[in-house]
Design an enzyme around this catalytic site. Structure first.
Site, PDB file in Angstrom:
ATOM      1  N   GLU A   1       7.012  -0.217  -4.404  1.00 44.27           N
ATOM      2  CA  GLU A   1       5.935  -0.419  -5.617  1.00 44.27           C
ATOM      3  C   GLU A   1       4.509  -0.208  -4.922  1.00 44.27           C
ATOM      4  O   GLU A   1       4.153  -1.028  -4.170  1.00 44.27           O
ATOM      5  CB  GLU A   1       5.830  -1.571  -6.525  1.00 44.27           C
ATOM      6  CG  GLU A   1       5.116  -1.555  -7.591  1.00 44.27           C
ATOM      7  CD  GLU A   1       3.692  -2.072  -7.613  1.00 44.27           C
ATOM      8  OE1 GLU A   1       2.916  -1.513  -7.007  1.00 44.27           O
ATOM      9  OE2 GLU A   1       3.535  -3.143  -7.904  1.00 44.27           O
TER      10      GLU A   1
ATOM     11  N   SER B   1       0.774  -1.172   0.068  1.00 46.33           N
ATOM     12  CA  SER B   1      -0.048  -0.039   0.061  1.00 46.33           C
ATOM     13  C   SER B   1       0.708   1.159  -0.131  1.00 46.33           C
ATOM     14  O   SER B   1       2.032   1.186   0.561  1.00 46.33           O
ATOM     15  CB  SER B   1      -0.826   0.120   1.330  1.00 46.33           C
ATOM     16  OG  SER B   1      -0.166   0.248   2.513  1.00 46.33           O
TER      17      SER B   1
ATOM     18  N   CYS C   1      -2.009  -4.260  -8.592  1.00 49.63           N
ATOM     19  CA  CYS C   1      -1.451  -3.096  -8.738  1.00 49.63           C
ATOM     20  C   CYS C   1      -1.809  -2.732 -10.122  1.00 49.63           C
ATOM     21  O   CYS C   1      -1.733  -1.412 -10.331  1.00 49.63           O
ATOM     22  CB  CYS C   1      -0.016  -3.160  -8.162  1.00 49.63           C
ATOM     23  SG  CYS C   1       0.949  -4.598  -8.705  1.00 49.63           S
TER      24      CYS C   1
END
Lengths: 481, 481
Positions: free
Chosen positions: B223, B200, B260
């Site tokens: 990331e 997150s 993602c």
């Protein structure tokens, strides 16, 4: 123009500049070098006056600067630096087909550059940071160094002239002036994408902190100097005592010791300490005091020495002559390795020609030294091949503490080439993965972008099937041109 | 072992591991893949139980994981990734001779890795971050993800087993468990040299802040996901309305939207909005609610939707079904581009299969959108070649906002190859200069070191004149192997 206007112009210029052909970008860089050369007389006169550096040195530095520009022009013209990587589509792959993916380095956007006082040309307005950012395709906002304002402005006007002659937008390069506040505002500006800096630890670290605290953190490439230790080993030191002492003093006192690669720390075996000390001492006393860049730097040099003079652990081999205005005389103190290990203070850089000679009893102690050592730009080992062979573990430890390991010469005189690494672990720099000298410096100002199934008509030349630029590419995992 | 002991073991192991031959390093990686395959049954069972992901997906993910390991094994065995660069000595050069300088990438040292809950295998214990760090020559300290503790521990034991079978020090890989405090302590530890993270924004950014505030700042490759906008253009949307709607819903709802690269934002021209909305709506209502990774994530998904339901700017095309335990149903709302531009809140990722459909009147408005857009992992453009050709300026702006630009398919399904770029401008990642997927990921864990006049007997194979590894090198500025 206020800062927002400057950045808007830079951002606007970026949209066309980033897609300019490599050839045209290279032509602009070459034109910059040409205009600098045309103005050699004026630039050298100005830089000498503002830096107190001798004409021979400044003449050489201008040659280094234009040579550096031509290196980047050639690098850009050749084009392979973008690391073009192509994984062609595999429509028949099972269980899933593979898309066509092509990747290359693309410029980051507007870059803010701060020059160095000690290199009014090669690490300043048209120096390595500015030129490598321009070569990458980034507009540059350059803050002139207050130690050489006229030189900075004049060199900046040469870059702007080159842009004009090449028909490129003026926003690609902007020269601004100002103090600490202006520097901070430049780093804080939301349109800044990266920062290049050469200078002191305190200034570099404070810019790094500002950049990390932004809403959108950005990379800061700050080269903050180091003490560049030299480790000497008995056999070689014995065989070459006088020439090594001479080389050492030459490197230490070059340019009044005002180099980021100045070797301010040298480790000497006890058995040869007296002899080496005498040889260094004799040579160093013959070096006349030299003017420093400005009074503030001379003042800091003497202040640092006065603080060290209060330390009982030091034995002064050559006390500096009393300060006379801007002039500084070289100085040298010795300390035992045991005492040196006890206080990090003894690792701090004294900007100027001061050296700390650390006397060790046995090479085993150097393992502790290596573990204790802060990050450095360079580390030098002077040993015979046979004694170096015995120091493989030490060399392995030292490698972790620096960007460049030397085995013969001195660390000053940083070659501008393809293999140069001028950068090292913190606190030598804020980003040890980068170099601020040499061809690889361009990569600091770019990031990879992948294009998936992009229509051929939109692909940049670097990524077209027919490889019109003839660059080296990784195609399906194989290098090919 | 306490943390100091763990890091000391890692550091000790590093001294030998970093000099291990490429072949032996590759053998260790291959052995890891082999052991994982041998334990496929147990791993898949564990990961399914702990992640609620279906067996087919987890089986595929294990294949992706071992495929990725083999890619890095081959990359290391081939050897050219170290960017060996050689500028040989020029003893006769005037005015000064040139020293022999050889440069290559060297591993950073101990790396701390945090895995992702949504990929219990490919982005976790033996996932891309761990394997690329090991491939670079760095020891890894891996913190097991609390969402899949058994899988994590078991996969960790497979890596340790591979080390043992290859006769390598156990300190090269350590699996640790713990909560937030443990994670912070790992990043703070003075011996940590870099951090890999997938998860997150809040967790990633907090690790970045800790790393920047250290006495010695270190790189954090976090990331942190993004909303991966898709821009649709009229001609193509009209021609392929149904298949594009189907592709979109498939990508949005894949794995309960827990990717993602999940496309949570789509821009649709007003003239076709009704048709596209209906097509998407019909498809999406057929997607059954799917279990999310754990209750906390399902709870967050519904909480975020409830917050959005309070916003009058939104018109709900598909309201989510009421929450039933861990299950989440896909949902879709529309908003005008004018309203969307007014509040950054509408750019925030809702982790799960929620999409915001932004209706625009005219393509000109997309310029504002592009300028306003946060950094993204991916941006997709669905347009006919002719309409894309008209959008060159928009594409140029969008390129600055992402790591990967797509022109046909969907952003989910990140190919593991040489050309992949999985990383983008902040806040998608903390370091847009890097990728966490694909061969280039290895470079995150290395830095250049230059060796000047190093005795031949001490040179690594990569830098020897005779090029015993046969790698691609930059010799005197020319590529050669």
């Amino acid at each position: 123009m206020n800062l927002d206007q400057i950045f808007n112009a830079a951002q606007q210029a970026f949209l066309s500049y980033k897609n300019l052909s490599p050839r045209k970008k290279a032509d602009f860089l070459d034109k910059t070098a040409e205009i600098l050369e045309e103005n050699r007389g004026a630039i050298v006169m100005m830089a000498c006056r503002e830096s107190n550096l001798p004409e021979g040195r400044i003449n050489g530095e201008l040659g280094r600067t234009t040579g550096q520009i031509k290196l980047f022009a050639n690098l850009v013209r050749e084009g392979s630096w973008v690391e073009a990587t192509i994984d062609p589509a595999m429509p028949d792959r099972t269980p899933l087909p593979r898309a066509d993916i092509r990747r290359m380095l693309r410029p980051l956007g507007p870059v803010v550059v701060f020059g160095a006082s000690n290199f009014p040309l090669a690490f300043s307005t048209a120096g390595g940071d500015t030129i490598s950012a321009l070569a990458a395709g980034c507009p540059v906002i350059y803050k002139g160094h207050p130690a050489h304002p006229d030189t900075s402005k004049f060199v900046g006007s040469c870059i702007s002239q080159a842009l004009e002659k090449c028909g490129l937008p003026a926003g690609i390069f902007t020269h601004v002036e100002g103090g600490v506040k202006m520097g901070q505002d430049l780093v804080k500006h939301p349109q800044t994408k990266a920062v290049g800096f050469t200078g002191s630890y305190s200034a570099g670290k404070s810019l790094f902190n500002i950049a990390s605290d932004r809403d959108q953190p950005i990379p800061v490439y700050a080269e903050m100097g180091s003490v560049n230790p030299i480790f000497t080993f008995p056999q070689r030191l014995k065989n070459e005592l006088l020439p090594l002492a001479q080389n050492y003093v030459n490197s230490l006192t070059l340019g009044a010791g005002q180099f980021c690669t100045n070797p301010g720390l040298i480790f000497v075996p006890k058995a040869l300490a007296e002899g080496f000390k005498n040889a260094v001492s004799q040579t160093i006393t013959q070096v006349a005091p030299a003017p420093m860049l400005h009074e503030g730097i001379a003042e800091s040099y003497y202040k640092a020495l006065n603080e060290l003079q209060l330390r009982s652990e030091l034995n002064w081999v050559k006390v500096p002559d009393a300060q006379h205005l801007i002039n500084a005389s070289p100085s040298l103190a010795e300390i035992s390795v045991q005492d040196w290990l006890k206080d990090d203070k003894f690792q701090e850089e004294v900007f100027g020609s001061f050296a700390l000679m650390v006397i060790y009893d046995h090479a085993d102690e150097l393992t502790h030294v290596a573990k204790h050592l802060h990050g450095q730009l360079t580390i030098t080992l002077w040993g015979d091949p046979s004694e170096l062979q015995e120091q493989e573990d030490l060399i392995s430890l030292l490698e972790e503490k620096c960007g460049r390991l030397l085995f013969t010469g001195v660390p000053t005189g940083v070659e501008v080439g393809f293999a140069m690494q001028h950068g090292g672990p913190f606190p030598a720099t804020t980003d040890s993965r980068s170099t601020s000298v040499g061809a690889h410096a361009i990569k600091r100002f770019a990031r990879p972008v992948a294009y998936q199934d992009m229509p051929v008509s939109l692909l940049l030349d670097e990524l077209k099937d027919e490889n019109p630029l003839g660059i080296m590419r990784l195609l399906n995992g194989k290098w090919t041109s």
